[in-house]
Design an enzyme around this catalytic site. Structure first.
Site, PDB file in Angstrom:
ATOM      1  CB  SER A 158      -6.923  -0.217  -3.103  1.00  0.00           C
ATOM      2  OG  SER A 158      -5.821  -0.902  -3.681  1.00  0.00           O
ATOM      3  CG  HIS A 192       4.243  -6.340   0.042  1.00  0.00           C
ATOM      4  ND1 HIS A 192       3.180  -5.462  -0.070  1.00  0.00           N
ATOM      5  CD2 HIS A 192       3.977  -7.343  -0.849  1.00  0.00           C
ATOM      6  CE1 HIS A 192       2.322  -5.910  -0.966  1.00  0.00           C
ATOM      7  NE2 HIS A 192       2.783  -7.050  -1.451  1.00  0.00           N
TER       8      HIS A 192
END
Length: 234
Positions: A179, A106
């Protein structure tokens, strides 16, 4: 030599004091994602976005790698292991802990780039430690306003193919502090060979619908890494 691939998320750096986005006291509580992490937000108010990332750099500069980062880096020095890190985090704590093979999905907080051609390597540069604050009017080499070298929501992930190749070559895969609900990064586990064990280190219950068996070490990054090392080096 056993190739170990780590996929790390926000929970990896939480022990270092870096706010996660999705926890109740995370950064999303203070800012709308649409305003600071999208190309549209940048177009509406580049000053707001610039200030947001200046704040994040300040926080990261004050943080130190935790024991989890250090233990991953130490594994790289073991002759029996070929260690690679794929991280969703934009901080440099893995590198500061000593890891040398880190792939950022990212982007990287300590880098800036052109707002016209953000992925053009000619315009990507690393900020010097004493010059981490970007101001409106600071320009890239092409004359455009400097923007953070961050992959925002709605933008393509340039390193995704390389991350998929690394995942497909893993002998053992370790997921820490993510997650596994945010794509495309969550889809990387689909590339892991069926023969390669997957370990998931996270203190919270994780809802992960996977066809690949995995072992959940329900601890934080540092304690979870200690347990993993006991498994790897009995």
């Amino acid at each position: 030599m056993q190739r170990i691939v780590f996929l790390t998320g926000a929970g990896m750096s939480a022990e270092s004091g870096i706010n996660t986005f999705r926890d109740s006291d995370g950064l999303w509580e203070q800012y709308r994602v649409e305003d600071v992490c999208t190309p549209e937000g940048w177009m509406r108010d580049p000053a707001l976005v610039t200030n947001f990332y200046n704040q994040r750099r300040r926080q990261t500069l004050e943080a130190q790698p935790n024991q989890g980062h250090q233990l991953i880096a130490a594994l790289e020095q073991e002759p029996d292991f070929d260690v690679h890190v794929i991280t969703q985090n934009v901080d440099d704590l893995h590198e500061r802990a000593g890891s040398s093979r880190v792939l950022h999905l990212h982007g990287e907080l300590n880098k800036v780039t052109s707002s016209h051609r953000p992925n053009d390597p000619r315009y990507i540069r690393t900020l010097e430690p004493g010059q981490w604050e970007v101001k409106m009017g600071d320009q890239a080499a092409d004359g455009s306003q400097l923007r953070p070298f961050i992959v925002w929501f709605g933008e393509s992930v340039p390193n995704l193919e390389q991350a998929a190749d690394l995942s497909a070559a893993a002998d053992l895969y370790v997921v820490i502090g993510t997650s596994l609900n945010v794509y495309p990064a969550a889809g990387l586990t689909d590339y892991v060979p069926q023969h390669a064990p997957i370990y998931l280190i996270d203190p919270k219950p994780v809802r992960w619908n996977s066809n690949h068996p995995f072992v959940h070490i329900q601890k934080g990054a540092s304690e979870g890494m200690k347990e993993l090392i006991k498994i790897l080096k009995p």
